[in-house]
Design a protein around this motif. Structure first.
Motif, PDB file in Angstrom:
ATOM      1  N   ILE A 299      12.046  -6.330   7.382  1.00  0.00           N
ATOM      2  CA  ILE A 299      11.056  -7.388   7.177  1.00  0.00           C
ATOM      3  C   ILE A 299       9.771  -6.690   6.747  1.00  0.00           C
ATOM      4  N   SER A 300       9.243  -7.075   5.611  1.00  0.00           N
ATOM      5  CA  SER A 300       8.021  -6.451   5.116  1.00  0.00           C
ATOM      6  C   SER A 300       6.933  -7.510   4.964  1.00  0.00           C
ATOM      7  N   ALA A 301       5.703  -7.038   4.849  1.00  0.00           N
ATOM      8  CA  ALA A 301       4.578  -7.968   4.736  1.00  0.00           C
ATOM      9  C   ALA A 301       3.487  -7.346   3.882  1.00  0.00           C
ATOM     10  N   THR A 302       2.707  -8.205   3.245  1.00  0.00           N
ATOM     11  CA  THR A 302       1.594  -7.722   2.434  1.00  0.00           C
ATOM     12  C   THR A 302       0.567  -8.827   2.237  1.00  0.00           C
ATOM     13  N   HIS A 303      -0.688  -8.398   2.052  1.00  0.00           N
ATOM     14  CA  HIS A 303      -1.724  -9.355   1.671  1.00  0.00           C
ATOM     15  C   HIS A 303      -1.959  -9.314   0.170  1.00  0.00           C
ATOM     16  N   LYS A 304      -1.269  -8.384  -0.520  1.00  0.00           N
ATOM     17  CA  LYS A 304      -1.478  -8.205  -1.952  1.00  0.00           C
ATOM     18  C   LYS A 304      -0.551  -9.101  -2.778  1.00  0.00           C
ATOM     19  N   ASP A 305      -0.927  -9.303  -4.036  1.00  0.00           N
ATOM     20  CA  ASP A 305      -0.084 -10.005  -4.992  1.00  0.00           C
ATOM     21  C   ASP A 305       0.853  -8.968  -5.617  1.00  0.00           C
ATOM     22  N   LEU A 306       2.084  -8.907  -5.140  1.00  0.00           N
ATOM     23  CA  LEU A 306       2.999  -7.870  -5.618  1.00  0.00           C
ATOM     24  C   LEU A 306       3.418  -8.085  -7.067  1.00  0.00           C
ATOM     25  N   GLN A 307       3.349  -9.329  -7.531  1.00  0.00           N
ATOM     26  CA  GLN A 307       3.628  -9.568  -8.957  1.00  0.00           C
ATOM     27  C   GLN A 307       2.606  -8.822  -9.811  1.00  0.00           C
ATOM     28  N   LEU A 308       1.344  -8.914  -9.426  1.00  0.00           N
ATOM     29  CA  LEU A 308       0.281  -8.208 -10.140  1.00  0.00           C
ATOM     30  C   LEU A 308       0.437  -6.699  -9.973  1.00  0.00           C
ATOM     31  N   GLU A 309       0.797  -6.264  -8.777  1.00  0.00           N
ATOM     32  CA  GLU A 309       1.001  -4.837  -8.530  1.00  0.00           C
ATOM     33  C   GLU A 309       2.112  -4.284  -9.425  1.00  0.00           C
ATOM     34  N   MET A 310       3.157  -5.068  -9.653  1.00  0.00           N
ATOM     35  CA  MET A 310       4.241  -4.622 -10.539  1.00  0.00           C
ATOM     36  C   MET A 310       3.760  -4.527 -11.984  1.00  0.00           C
ATOM     37  N   GLU A 311       2.970  -5.522 -12.402  1.00  0.00           N
ATOM     38  CA  GLU A 311       2.437  -5.496 -13.770  1.00  0.00           C
ATOM     39  C   GLU A 311       1.546  -4.279 -14.000  1.00  0.00           C
ATOM     40  N   GLU A 312       0.876  -3.838 -12.949  1.00  0.00           N
ATOM     41  CA  GLU A 312      -0.015  -2.681 -13.038  1.00  0.00           C
ATOM     42  C   GLU A 312       0.713  -1.378 -12.694  1.00  0.00           C
ATOM     43  N   ASP A 313       2.042  -1.439 -12.563  1.00  0.00           N
ATOM     44  CA  ASP A 313       2.886  -0.264 -12.260  1.00  0.00           C
ATOM     45  C   ASP A 313       2.506   0.403 -10.950  1.00  0.00           C
ATOM     46  N   ARG A 314       2.054  -0.406  -9.993  1.00  0.00           N
ATOM     47  CA  ARG A 314       1.751   0.139  -8.674  1.00  0.00           C
ATOM     48  C   ARG A 314       2.839  -0.206  -7.654  1.00  0.00           C
ATOM     49  N   PHE A 315       3.776  -1.051  -8.067  1.00  0.00           N
ATOM     50  CA  PHE A 315       4.881  -1.400  -7.174  1.00  0.00           C
ATOM     51  C   PHE A 315       6.153  -1.535  -7.994  1.00  0.00           C
ATOM     52  N   ARG A 316       7.235  -0.948  -7.497  1.00  0.00           N
ATOM     53  CA  ARG A 316       8.492  -0.916  -8.235  1.00  0.00           C
ATOM     54  C   ARG A 316       9.163  -2.290  -8.227  1.00  0.00           C
ATOM     55  N   GLU A 317       9.596  -2.747  -9.378  1.00  0.00           N
ATOM     56  CA  GLU A 317      10.247  -4.045  -9.498  1.00  0.00           C
ATOM     57  C   GLU A 317      11.566  -4.073  -8.748  1.00  0.00           C
ATOM     58  N   ASP A 318      12.356  -2.977  -8.834  1.00  0.00           N
ATOM     59  CA  ASP A 318      13.655  -2.959  -8.162  1.00  0.00           C
ATOM     60  C   ASP A 318      13.498  -3.026  -6.646  1.00  0.00           C
TER      61      ASP A 318
ATOM     62  N   ASP B   4       0.811  -1.219   0.000  1.00  0.00           N
ATOM     63  CA  ASP B   4       0.000   0.000   0.000  1.00  0.00           C
ATOM     64  C   ASP B   4       0.846   1.271   0.000  1.00  0.00           C
ATOM     65  N   MET B   5       2.163   1.141  -0.030  1.00  0.00           N
ATOM     66  CA  MET B   5       3.028   2.319  -0.007  1.00  0.00           C
ATOM     67  C   MET B   5       2.964   3.051  -1.345  1.00  0.00           C
ATOM     68  N   PRO B   6       2.783   4.379  -1.348  1.00  0.00           N
ATOM     69  CA  PRO B   6       2.749   5.144  -2.601  1.00  0.00           C
ATOM     70  C   PRO B   6       4.050   4.955  -3.398  1.00  0.00           C
ATOM     71  N   THR B   7       3.934   4.935  -4.717  1.00  0.00           N
ATOM     72  CA  THR B   7       5.107   4.664  -5.568  1.00  0.00           C
ATOM     73  C   THR B   7       6.196   5.726  -5.404  1.00  0.00           C
TER      74      THR B   7
END
Length: 461
Positions: free
Chosen positions: A287-306, A253-256
């Motif tokens: 240590i980070s945590a999420t309930h989201k699918d970060l692979q999908l978030e990256m595909e949608e440009d909502r999460f940085r791949e690096d 949920d962190m802003p890009t």
């Protein structure tokens, strides 16, 4: 899943004094009786079985400290039985016996990880020694005080905790995946306790709970007057966690725009407070945590791949509560005792039908929801035994979609079949034997629930 230290110490003390539970598997009925009597005389709680298939069914619903099995048996032999055990019950010592002891058998057994190998006729002194070592090994396993707040006996959770312990001492970033309410922060705290940073701070923040400007200030700190309302400077959580662990919950949920600054801090091991021109060195484990699918978030440009690859050096997934349904009675009784003690009421247990209702619920809110249900039942009950009606009331208030009896039965049946196919590695014949059903019935059940046995083959880690 949360325990008090006092309760944990009491539990640990009782566990060290408990009678070791031993599963004995031997197809020779006379020897089975003889060994059962002898081992009971040695102080073991012995569960006898004359075949490995029956023994696996027993293990599905019971917990054992050691397994003693014949190696040459009709049907599922000892080595195949051991193969099933090591994929489902992590760190459970297995001792094999055979009247046809050969170097080849012994080498094969020990290479697979069998704890001990004995030849018949059994030397009782040797058996006594190997079982003593096996039970001692099991009580001093890696699952110990570091994860005292996590209550479980599920194989998936046991395996997860062993993985967590192995990586705790390595200074690598960890990403924990899991649905809301599964206990991601508890696991993060356990990893911190098992690490060499245990005596330093553990600092947590929910990245989705604050707007971007406040989140940046919370993480990196700010100088006095850096923005409206900044009446004094702040060190920030990175610096508060110096030498220890920073837990970034709901990192998805962190802003890009803030993700860029977080990546720079991790790469350069420095932070720059808001309003400052100076970089400050930091030493933290992330240590980070999420309930989201970060692979999908990256595909949608909502999460940085690096950033993803910086955070996801080691990935741990916490199963949902309905995936570890054998933990529900254990957790329920544990939470009941805690709640009764906290509120000063004399509540001893849930009725059998109430406990069964809890065990077959879908638990969309996971352990957090279970905690709420238990708390409500303890608060409202007027009897020492909590009835089914109170459980139904608590569940219905937490969910508008109350399942029918058929839906509840189908849900349990689906979970059971999935666990069965995992145990049998997708082998329908073996699954049928374990379930006590014929192949035709099993195929009908699989078709009813849309399950494909092939999907469960080769999935064992």
């Amino acid at each position: 899943m949360i325990t008090s230290p006092a309760k944990t110490n009491d539990l640990a003390a009782s566990q060290t004094k408990k009678t070791p539970r031993l599963l004995l598997v031997e197809d020779d009925e006379n020897l089975l009786r003889l060994l059962t009597i002898r081992l009971q005389g040695e102080g073991y709680d012995v569960t006898p079985s004359n075949n490995a298939t029956q023994a696996l069914r027993m293990m599905f619903n019971n917990t054992f400290d050691v397994v003693l099995s014949d190696i040459r048996m009709p049907g599922l032999d000892g080595l195949s039985f051991f193969d099933e055990i090591i994929h489902r019950y992590i760190n459970l010592p297995v001792v094999l016996m055979t009247a046809h002891g050969t170097i080849k058998d012994a080498v094969a057994a020990t290479q697979k990880g069998v704890f001990g190998f004995l030849t018949k006729p059994i030397d009782h002194d040797e058996l006594r020694k190997v079982l003593a070592r096996a039970t001692q090994k099991n009580t001093t396993s890696d699952i110990g005080d570091w994860c005292k707040d996590i209550v479980t006996r599920a194989p998936e959770m046991t395996k997860l905790l062993l993985q967590a312990h192995r990586i705790a001492g390595k200074n690598v970033s960890v990403l924990i995946n899991g649905a809301s309410g599964t206990g991601k922060e508890l696991l993060a705290k356990a990893i911190h306790r098992a690490s060499d940073r245990a005596n330093k701070p553990f600092v947590a923040i929910n990245c989705g709970a604050l707007p971007e400007n406040l989140l940046e200030s919370e993480l990196f700190g700010h100088t006095k007057g850096a923005f409206t309302g900044a009446v004094q400077s702040s060190t920030g959580l990175f610096r508060e966690a110096h030498g220890g662990t920073l837990f970034l919950d709901e990192i998805g949920d962190m802003p890009t725009s803030l993700q860029v600054k977080l990546l720079r801090a991790i790469q350069e091991r420095t932070v720059r407070p808001v309003g400052s021109a100076t970089n400050i060195d930091i030493d933290v484990r992330i240590i980070s945590a999420t309930h989201k699918d970060l692979q999908l978030e990256m595909e949608e440009d909502r999460f940085r791949e690096d950033l993803y690859y910086r955070l996801n050096v080691v990935n741990l997934r916490i199963p949902s509560l309905k995936e570890r349904f054998e933990d529900i009675p254990l957790l329920t009784n544990h939470l009941l005792k805690q709640s009764a003690e906290r509120h000063g009421v004399k509540v001893t247990r849930f009725s059998s039908d109430a406990l069964n209702r809890l065990a077959t619920s879908d638990w969309p809110g996971n352990v957090r929801q279970l905690v709420n249900v238990v708390e409500q039942c303890v608060a409202l009950t007027q009897t020492p035994v909590i009835p089914l009606s109170l459980v139904e009331q608590a569940l219905s208030e937490l969910s508008q979609n109350w399942p029918t009896l058929t839906q509840a039965r189908d849900s349990f049946e689906y979970q059971y079949l999935c666990r069965l196919l995992q145990l049998a590695d997708g082998n329908v014949t073996r699954a049928s034997d374990l379930a006590g059903r014929n192949r035709t019935d099993m195929h009908k059940l699989l078709k009813k629930h849309g399950l494909n046995a092939a999907d469960f083959r080769g999935n064992k880690d």
